[in-house]
Each structure stands twice: as structure tokens, then as C-alpha cells.
Design a protein around this motif. Sequence first.
Motif, short mmCIF file in Angstrom:
data_model
loop_
_atom_site.label_atom_id
_atom_site.label_comp_id
_atom_site.label_asym_id
_atom_site.label_seq_id
_atom_site.Cartn_x
_atom_site.Cartn_y
_atom_site.Cartn_z
N GLU A 70 0.83 -1.21 0.00
CA GLU A 70 0.00 0.00 0.00
C GLU A 70 0.86 1.26 0.00
O GLU A 70 2.03 1.23 0.41
CB GLU A 70 -0.91 0.02 1.23
N GLY A 71 0.26 2.36 -0.45
CA GLY A 71 0.95 3.65 -0.39
C GLY A 71 0.94 4.21 1.01
O GLY A 71 1.98 4.59 1.57
N LEU A 90 4.66 -5.38 -9.64
CA LEU A 90 4.30 -4.63 -8.43
C LEU A 90 2.89 -4.07 -8.55
O LEU A 90 2.56 -3.38 -9.53
CB LEU A 90 5.30 -3.50 -8.20
N ILE A 91 2.05 -4.37 -7.55
CA ILE A 91 0.71 -3.81 -7.44
C ILE A 91 0.70 -2.90 -6.21
O ILE A 91 0.91 -3.36 -5.09
CB ILE A 91 -0.35 -4.92 -7.29
N LEU A 92 0.47 -1.62 -6.44
CA LEU A 92 0.52 -0.62 -5.37
C LEU A 92 -0.88 -0.06 -5.14
O LEU A 92 -1.48 0.54 -6.04
CB LEU A 92 1.49 0.51 -5.74
N ASP A 93 -1.40 -0.26 -3.94
CA ASP A 93 -2.72 0.25 -3.58
C ASP A 93 -2.57 1.63 -2.95
O ASP A 93 -2.12 1.76 -1.81
CB ASP A 93 -3.41 -0.71 -2.61
N GLU A 94 -2.94 2.66 -3.70
CA GLU A 94 -2.83 4.04 -3.22
C GLU A 94 -4.20 4.60 -2.84
O GLU A 94 -4.48 5.79 -3.05
CB GLU A 94 -2.18 4.92 -4.29
N THR A 134 1.53 17.61 -5.68
CA THR A 134 0.21 17.82 -6.30
C THR A 134 -0.76 16.70 -5.97
O THR A 134 -1.77 16.54 -6.66
CB THR A 134 0.36 17.94 -7.83
N GLY A 135 -0.45 15.90 -4.94
CA GLY A 135 -1.35 14.83 -4.55
C GLY A 135 -1.31 13.62 -5.45
O GLY A 135 -2.26 12.83 -5.47
N ARG A 136 -0.22 13.44 -6.19
CA ARG A 136 -0.13 12.33 -7.14
C ARG A 136 0.10 11.00 -6.44
O ARG A 136 -0.01 9.95 -7.05
CB ARG A 136 0.99 12.62 -8.14
N GLY A 137 0.44 11.03 -5.16
CA GLY A 137 0.58 9.79 -4.41
C GLY A 137 2.00 9.49 -4.02
O GLY A 137 2.90 10.35 -4.04
N LEU A 138 2.22 8.24 -3.65
CA LEU A 138 3.52 7.82 -3.13
C LEU A 138 4.62 7.94 -4.17
O LEU A 138 5.77 8.23 -3.83
CB LEU A 138 3.43 6.38 -2.62
N THR A 139 4.30 7.71 -5.44
CA THR A 139 5.33 7.81 -6.48
C THR A 139 5.89 9.23 -6.55
O THR A 139 7.11 9.41 -6.69
CB THR A 139 4.75 7.41 -7.84
N GLU A 140 5.04 10.22 -6.45
CA GLU A 140 5.51 11.60 -6.46
C GLU A 140 6.23 11.94 -5.16
O GLU A 140 7.25 12.63 -5.18
CB GLU A 140 4.33 12.56 -6.67
N HIS A 141 5.72 11.45 -4.05
CA HIS A 141 6.30 11.77 -2.75
C HIS A 141 7.71 11.21 -2.61
O HIS A 141 8.59 11.87 -2.04
CB HIS A 141 5.41 11.22 -1.64
N ASP A 186 3.73 -1.49 -11.91
CA ASP A 186 2.91 -2.13 -12.95
C ASP A 186 1.44 -1.74 -12.85
O ASP A 186 0.79 -1.52 -13.87
CB ASP A 186 3.05 -3.66 -12.84
N MET A 187 0.92 -1.66 -11.62
CA MET A 187 -0.48 -1.29 -11.42
C MET A 187 -0.59 -0.37 -10.21
O MET A 187 -0.14 -0.73 -9.12
CB MET A 187 -1.35 -2.53 -11.22
N ILE A 188 -1.18 0.80 -10.42
CA ILE A 188 -1.43 1.75 -9.34
C ILE A 188 -2.94 1.83 -9.15
O ILE A 188 -3.67 2.25 -10.05
CB ILE A 188 -0.86 3.14 -9.65
N ILE A 189 -3.40 1.43 -7.97
CA ILE A 189 -4.83 1.43 -7.68
C ILE A 189 -5.12 2.54 -6.69
O ILE A 189 -4.37 2.74 -5.73
CB ILE A 189 -5.28 0.06 -7.10
N GLY A 190 -6.18 3.28 -6.93
CA GLY A 190 -6.53 4.38 -6.04
C GLY A 190 -8.02 4.52 -5.89
O GLY A 190 -8.81 3.85 -6.56
N SER A 191 -8.41 5.42 -4.99
CA SER A 191 -9.82 5.67 -4.71
C SER A 191 -10.19 7.09 -5.12
O SER A 191 -9.41 8.02 -4.94
CB SER A 191 -10.10 5.46 -3.22
#
Length: 542
Positions: free
Chosen positions: A298-299, A324-328, A338-345, A354-359
Amino acid sequence: MTSPCIAFVQTDQTCSNVHQSLLTYRRGVATVNMDLQDVQSTFLRLLDESATQFQRLPGSAILLRYIKSSYQNDPVRSAVELFLFLFAVRYLLAPTYSTQKTHVPLTENEIDELVEDWTPEPLVAPQTVFEEAENEKRPVIVGPTGPKSKLSNGRTVTNLASYNFYNFVGNEALKEKAIQTLRTYGVGPCGPPGFYGTQDVHMKTEADIASHLGTAACIVYAQSFSTISSVIPAFSKRGDIIVADKAVNYAVRKGLQISRSTVRWYEHNDMEDLRRVLEKVTKEQAKKPLTRRFIVTEGLFENVGDMPDLPRVVELKYRYKFRLILDETWSYGVLGRTGRGLTEHQHVDAREVDMIIGSLAGPLCAGGGFCGGSEEVVEHQRISAASYTFSAALPAMLATTASETCRILQENPEIITQLRENIKTIRAQLDPRSDWVVCSSSVENPIMLLVLKPDVVESKRLSVGDQEQTLQDCVDECLANGVLVTRLKSMPPALGAAPRDRGWQPQPALKVCVTTGLSKKEIEKAGVVIRHAITKVMTRRK
């Protein structure tokens, strides 16, 4: 004794008979030859007529040319094709058979006995005494949810129990945009995305999120919870390997269960243990048939509040050849400039995941979820992800809201900065100043999880049930003083885990959700109320 004359006459008659027989045979042969010639000429005439009629059909010349070239270039293939054609004809002409299964008829008495002996399992577990007491005291909000919410008893409280981090719920521009979309598109598409459910606003939302994330493509789901629980089984099947963090949330665990894959767990956020598990799996699979292998994390962890070391996870992913499956779900819209998530942070290229999942239902205050990745990853889900294929598409109003809030975060990053300032303000009143609790969440996480300190748990000999009851008393005390907070709910053990891993459970915690809808002074005051409530409950507990 027969005279020579008589013998001669008999011989002459015999010869005459033979001659007649030969003439008859020749006439018969000639007749047969004439009949065969007639048949042959008739057959050739019909064949010529059939060929003439066949050549009039569109595409017949192409078919004849294909057959001639196929026979000349590869006669073996022609023979195989002829065999397959004859097999197909034979299969179509074969007699049918019944597919009905035989069954044993039962008498009425036998049916009644079976019904009486059958005891259905309950759909849900019965409520405990603690849960019944909690439900009786559960507060009910009347009207819209906001930083200040009105309860059914008439009181107005400071709401720190909702995911309205940026107070988008009270944004009038978003409301007006949603109303316009509602009048244009109606309430909902009333159909799955692949069957007349996709509208232009859905495609725009997918493009907006993909552009924000930095991925090649994106797919939008109608429900946030079922996004990750559909993405995992869409790619990982029985026999595949999934290495997952022990602290992943319940939606991820349901996805692992549905996939029926082999699940290996590693200690929460322990990169060395992750390396050990990946290395062990790689060695075990070295001499076995090739399988798909995934890392799931998870992120921002829903059950703990912290974040993983994503650059290290990506490094291990490439070293041991995993996906890699990352649940953000809780980090998208929160982490990063800009709130792009863990990758930006953590400065990781989103294409490395490979897969970024978000809500879209949490910080973005809309609804549904998304999965970003390559074109192939996204298109595969459109026909393989259960909740996308069999659920009605996201209402257009929510899709438009998601696009608008995504745009606001990119164009106004100062609201993210303001949120982090409020987080610092309330943490200053709780984590370092309280003698009873510590915050397990990352400093950038607006969902603060306050757990009892280990020495407090040990000195007071608090079991998990005791901790939950104590924290619920803190929730009630905060509400009595005008601040609405909640606590982290427990969840089932890790599905598919080994016996030694099934005991992992998140530590009971208070959940405090920070928002920009309150001023710094109001946030500070709420923090003081929470700290005093915890102190009051803990000091009166023996």
C-alpha cells in the motif's frame, strides 16, 4: 454307339450357342459402355454447370486460387485441411445425445427429513455485547457532512471522523458542476461500462487521472472497495505467487482470496524480510513451470498509517523479476506536491509500478476507484475485471466531480500544504505531549492513528479487547466535549496466511481525520480536547 454325323451336328449346335452367347455379351458390353459414357458425359456436364455457377459467386476465384496454390506449394496442409473439413461435417451430422443428469427421486418424507436436518449458516456473525453497546451510542449526522456537523440530538460538533480532507464537500463550484452534470446525464448510466454504460465523462476522467499519475492509461471502476479486489484476480490466478505485506487492508485481502493464488507474507514494511521471501520464492520456482509473480503493498497503510520504502520495493521487484501492485487508496490525493501519491512523494517514476490502484471516494470526495498502468494492463481489465464487467458504470456526476477535484489539486497545491500544516498542529497537541498514546501514522498522513504506548499496555495489562473498550470510551468522552472522532475497526485474520502468520492484527487505535475546513486555532483546540479525553479515561482506569 453315336454316329459321326450326329456328333458333328451336336458340335455345330454347341458352337452356334457359344457364338450367340458371345454376341449377346458383346451387345451387353456395348450397352454398358454406352451407359457409362452417358453417365460420364452427364456428370461432366453437371460439373461444368456447377463450376460455372460457382464462379459466379463473389470470392470464388480467390478460393480456387488459394486451393490450387495450397496444393501445389504444400500438399500436406491441403490434406490436413481436407481431413478437418470432413471431421467437421461428420461432427455436425453426428447424432445428438442428452445432457440431463440422472437423479434419484426422493419421496416427500425423505425431502422433509433432509430439510429438517439442514441448518443454514448465518450470513454474518452475531453481534458481541461490545458491538451492541457501540451501535446504541453511534452518533447520527443530520444534513451535509462538513467540518462542523449537526447531530440528530441537536448538537453541533467538530467533525474529525470523515475523509473530507480538503472540505470539497462544501465547495460551491463543485456542487454547481455536479448539478449541471446531473441535469445533462441523469442519475446513472444503468449499464456496465462494456454495455452502453461508458459515457464521454468517464473517458475524460480516465484521461485526467492517467495524465495526473503519469501512466499510459487508466480505467475507472464504480466502487472503490471492489477495485483492488477485482484487479488482483484479473491478473493472478491459481498457481501464481503473490508476496504481500502483512498489514494490507481488507479489500486487498479479499482480492488475494478471490485470486486463489499462493500467498506469501512478509513482515510489515520490513524490506529485508521482503528480500528474504522473494529470494526463497525464486529458488523454489527455479525448476518449476513459469508462473506470474506479484508484490502487493500500500501507499499509506490503512491499518497502520505509515508508508513503505517504494524505491527499495521497486529495486527488489526488478532483481527478482516480480510485478508490483501498489494500492494508493489512501495516498492518492494526499502525498506528493500535487497529490499524485507515493510515487511523487518518493520520486519514483509511475511507470516503474505495474499497477497503481486508487480511490476517488476518499480525498477526492467523489466515488469509485481507478487503476493506472500500461495500455495492455488497462485493456485487459476491461474484459477480465469482475467489478468492471458486471457492475453498472460510475454515475456521470461522480466522474465529473473526480475530474474537477483532480484539477483543483494540480492547480492549487497550496491546499495540500495547508492540510499538512493542520496535521502538524494537531500532532503537536497529541503525540509528543500525551503520556498515553503515540501516533503510528506518517507525518504527511491526514488520518492519524493513535495507539496506546507499549509500556501503558504492559503496565495496565490490557488485552486487545480491553484496548478497544478503552479507546471507545475515549471516543465517547471526545463526543461529550464536542469533537467527533472514531476508532480503527478490527478485521479478519490474513486469509491464506500460514498458521504462524494468522495471529497478525492491527493494534486498536483512535482514528482522527484532519481537514482544511477548520482554522489552525480550531484544529489546535480539537487536539487539546482529544488529549484531555484520553488522559481522563486512562487515569480513571485501574
